[in-house]
Scaffold this active site. Structure first.
Site, PDB file in Angstrom:
ATOM      1  N   LYS A 454       0.809  -1.217   0.000  1.00  0.00           N
ATOM      2  CA  LYS A 454       0.000   0.000   0.000  1.00  0.00           C
ATOM      3  C   LYS A 454       0.848   1.275   0.000  1.00  0.00           C
ATOM      4  O   LYS A 454       2.039   1.244   0.337  1.00  0.00           O
ATOM      5  CB  LYS A 454      -0.949  -0.039   1.199  1.00  0.00           C
ATOM      6  CG  LYS A 454      -1.952  -1.190   1.127  1.00  0.00           C
ATOM      7  CD  LYS A 454      -2.935  -1.169   2.277  1.00  0.00           C
ATOM      8  CE  LYS A 454      -3.950  -2.310   2.137  1.00  0.00           C
ATOM      9  NZ  LYS A 454      -4.951  -2.300   3.232  1.00  0.00           N
ATOM     10  N   THR A 535      -5.486  -8.961   9.849  1.00  0.00           N
ATOM     11  CA  THR A 535      -5.809  -7.675   9.230  1.00  0.00           C
ATOM     12  C   THR A 535      -5.481  -6.494  10.137  1.00  0.00           C
ATOM     13  O   THR A 535      -4.977  -5.462   9.689  1.00  0.00           O
ATOM     14  CB  THR A 535      -7.311  -7.642   8.866  1.00  0.00           C
ATOM     15  OG1 THR A 535      -7.610  -8.763   8.028  1.00  0.00           O
ATOM     16  CG2 THR A 535      -7.662  -6.372   8.111  1.00  0.00           C
ATOM     17  N   ARG A 549       2.275  -7.275   8.551  1.00  0.00           N
ATOM     18  CA  ARG A 549       1.388  -6.269   9.138  1.00  0.00           C
ATOM     19  C   ARG A 549       1.809  -5.911  10.559  1.00  0.00           C
ATOM     20  O   ARG A 549       1.644  -4.759  10.993  1.00  0.00           O
ATOM     21  CB  ARG A 549      -0.050  -6.781   9.099  1.00  0.00           C
ATOM     22  CG  ARG A 549      -0.665  -6.702   7.701  1.00  0.00           C
ATOM     23  CD  ARG A 549      -1.971  -7.444   7.604  1.00  0.00           C
ATOM     24  NE  ARG A 549      -2.628  -7.234   6.312  1.00  0.00           N
ATOM     25  CZ  ARG A 549      -3.571  -8.026   5.817  1.00  0.00           C
ATOM     26  NH1 ARG A 549      -3.965  -9.098   6.500  1.00  0.00           N
ATOM     27  NH2 ARG A 549      -4.109  -7.768   4.645  1.00  0.00           N
ATOM     28  N   HIS A 562      -1.943  -6.304   1.098  1.00  0.00           N
ATOM     29  CA  HIS A 562      -3.234  -6.932   0.806  1.00  0.00           C
ATOM     30  C   HIS A 562      -2.968  -8.177  -0.029  1.00  0.00           C
ATOM     31  O   HIS A 562      -1.960  -8.267  -0.747  1.00  0.00           O
ATOM     32  CB  HIS A 562      -4.129  -5.960   0.030  1.00  0.00           C
ATOM     33  CG  HIS A 562      -5.378  -6.602  -0.522  1.00  0.00           C
ATOM     34  ND1 HIS A 562      -6.465  -6.902   0.262  1.00  0.00           N
ATOM     35  CD2 HIS A 562      -5.681  -7.023  -1.783  1.00  0.00           C
ATOM     36  CE1 HIS A 562      -7.397  -7.468  -0.491  1.00  0.00           C
ATOM     37  NE2 HIS A 562      -6.951  -7.548  -1.733  1.00  0.00           N
TER      38      HIS A 562
END
Length: 589
Positions: A454, A535, A549, A562
């Site tokens: 991202k 997530t 993450r 993602h």
């Protein structure tokens, strides 16, 4: 401590030219293990040498030494070689050389030379007029060529362009390079920066469409190859490896003989000329005969380290009996020996698969029992990676015959894990790196998944994430940097398009360019989700602290990466984002 003292007493350490000259004054036979500083002496052969030392009991005329090629001028031709070399010095003259840890051949040579020395001392024979071995580049069959250490290594850089990567031409180009006996010393795949493109293509910078060309070269993934003409092989355990007396080849190398005979002409043409003749030069730009690695470092900064380390990926297999009884013992040894296990799976082999793996035993009377055993339960298949992985695995597991292993290499895994039911090695390994690649493709058929880094991830963090991806065994098959407008984002996030929070997702994606990728490996979809982590980054830091993450995520929306959740989503996202992508191997999982 006692075992280390025995090793020192067994083999004299030679690490400079003065000690080398002193060693040549030894009376009788001295067996010299020539090694590289980065990998050390051949430990697998030390048990054999100790056994021969005790059995022959000829301390006055039988000596063993280890010699570091990197620090001895005489041994310059053996530097930067990953293959063990054993030299045989008789009264200061090097009379024989054997490449590879071939225990039976080395043992036979030692016994023959010692018997000759004993007969000479007893007056039963006249000393033979040995031809002293001349040290030249061991990759050359021509003794008239210059030694390896006398000239700088020349390399070529090849850049396979983004359109060739998209068209899946990379494998074809690399195969053509290897078939012509050029060697890919290092490779990397990356999106080239504008600076790198201008640097490499400075000779055409004045052309009117150069700016358009720079834009094209920075639009997608390129492959960078560092190529040389040297070639190295590993020996087999069947005694057919070439040595000072014979030049016979392994039976599976018939195709190499053909390649070599045709390769004589290819070696005389330039790398660029060869690519043009193979009609692939339009996909691949070349800078030839580079002796200064600073040029290479622009594209592959770790080139010197990569070339020295020689990381190799291989396939290994534990046969059913061993897997059932002593799996953990074997896995512990594999990890203690510095191998990293990239992938593993249990599989019950079909009769056809078992016969293919056991082909070398097909003429033995136990072949039927072997096939029955191989199909009787699950085998464990592993993908291993390590410095000099192929050669180290061959040395570690030993020969295919238990009888041979127990006689010559009792410390090998073949001897340690012998099973009464079968007289063969309970561990299997691919014969060559080419065979390993084929074996891995067969047992671990590739699967593709869509992945995204991202916009909020910094350039430095992006590089760290790409490193984690590669270390986890993923192949980055396609990659492009793009600003995800709503239309482009819909191609990836189509499953949540109607959700209330989708506008927030689009806002995060609009902050800057994202890096969109196709990641490829066996079990890619679930492995990528595991590497990403939960997530919510806070949850990830608690449940999976090593995940991406956990390390780089800021919030639920800005959680760094993602990925597709299942096969259907992965295939659809890839088809929408990379419209021209066609998988080389359809997923079999």
């Amino acid at each position: 401590m006692a075992s280390k003292q025995r090793e020192i007493q067994l083999q004299e350490t030679i690490n400079n030219q003065s000690l080398w000259e002193e060693m040549l004054q030894n009376k009788g036979l001295t067996v010299i293990d020539v090694y590289q500083a980065w990998c050390g002496p051949c430990k697998a052969m030390q048990t054999l040498f100790r056994k021969l030392k005790n059995e022959l009991n000829e301390d006055e005329i039988l000596h063993f030494a280890v010699a570091e090629a990197d620090s001895i001028v005489t041994l310059q031709p053996f530097r930067d070689k990953c293959e063990p070399v054993f030299l045989f010095s008789v009264n200061g003259k090097i009379v024989a050389k054997i490449k590879g840890a071939n225990a039976p051949l080395v043992s036979q040579k030692i016994i023959t030379l010692i018997n000759e020395e004993k007969k000479i001392a007893a007056g039963e024979m006249v000393r033979p007029q040995y031809h002293e071995i001349v040290f030249v580049d061991s990759d050359s069959e021509d003794a008239g060529e210059a030694s390896y250490g006398s000239v700088d290594q020349l390399y070529s850089i090849a850049i396979i362009k983004p359109n060739a990567v998209t068209a899946r031409k990379v494998k074809e180009i690399k195969e053509k390079i290897i078939d012509a006996e050029f060697v890919i010393e290092a490779e990397d795949k990356k999106m080239l920066t504008e600076e790198q493109v201008r640097y490499f293509y400075s000779r055409i910078a004045d052309q009117p469409d150069f700016e358009e060309f720079v834009s094209f070269m920075t639009s997608g993934l390129s492959y960078i190859l560092v190529v040389s003409q040297a070639k190295e092989k590993w020996p087999s355990w069947d005694g057919s490896e070439s040595n000072s007396e014979t030049e016979s080849k392994e039976p599976w190398d018939d195709h190499e003989k053909t390649a070599k005979s045709s390769g004589m002409k290819q070696k005389r043409e330039s790398f660029q000329e060869y690519l043009e003749r193979q009609q692939v030069s339009q996909f691949c730009d070349v800078e030839e005969n580079i002796s200064n690695t600073k040029f290479i470092d622009v594209f592959i900064p770790d080139f010197k380290k990569i070339k020295g380390i020689k990381l190799e990926k291989i396939l290994a297999l534990l046969r059913p009996a061993l897997f059932n009884k002593r799996k953990e013992d074997v896995l512990n040894i594999i990890q203690d020996e510095g191998f990293k296990i990239l992938m593993q799976r249990q599989i019950v082999l079909s009769e056809k698969e078992a016969k293919t793996l056991c082909m070398e035993h097909e003429n033995k009377d136990y072949f039927g029992n072997l096939i029955e055993n191989m199909t009787s339960g699950p085998s464990l298949v592993l993908v291993l990676v390590r410095e000099n992985g192929l050669g180290h695995w061959k040395q570690l597991i030993g020969p295919s015959s238990v009888e041979e292993a127990k006689e010559y290499l009792p410390d090998s895994l073949c001897a340690q894990f012998a099973m009464e039911s079968l007289p063969i090695n309970q561990l299997y390994g691919s014969d060559s790196l080419e065979a390993a690649e084929r074996d891995i493709q067969y047992f671990f058929p590739p699967e593709h998944t869509a992945a995204l880094i991202k916009p909020h991830v910094t350039q430095e963090q992006r590089e760290d994430i790409l490193t984690l991806i590669k270390e986890a065994g993923f192949d980055i098959t396609q990659m492009k940097e793009t600003l995800l407008t709503e239309e482009e984002a819909d191609k990836i996030y189509f499953k949540i398009k109607g959700k209330a929070f989708y506008k927030d997702v689009l806002e995060v994606l609009s902050e800057g360019p994202s890096l969109v990728m196709i990641l490829t490996k066996w079990n890619a979809i679930s492995d990528w989700r595991r590497l990403m982590g939960p997530t919510d980054p806070e949850e990830a830091r608690f449940l999976s602290p090593d995940s991406i993450r956990a390390q780089f995520g800021r919030s639920m929306l800005k959680n760094a990466v993602h990925g597709a959740s299942d096969m259907q989503e992965a295939v659809e996202a890839i088809n929408r984002v990379f419209e021209d992508f066609v998988a080389e191997n359809p997923e079999k999982n």
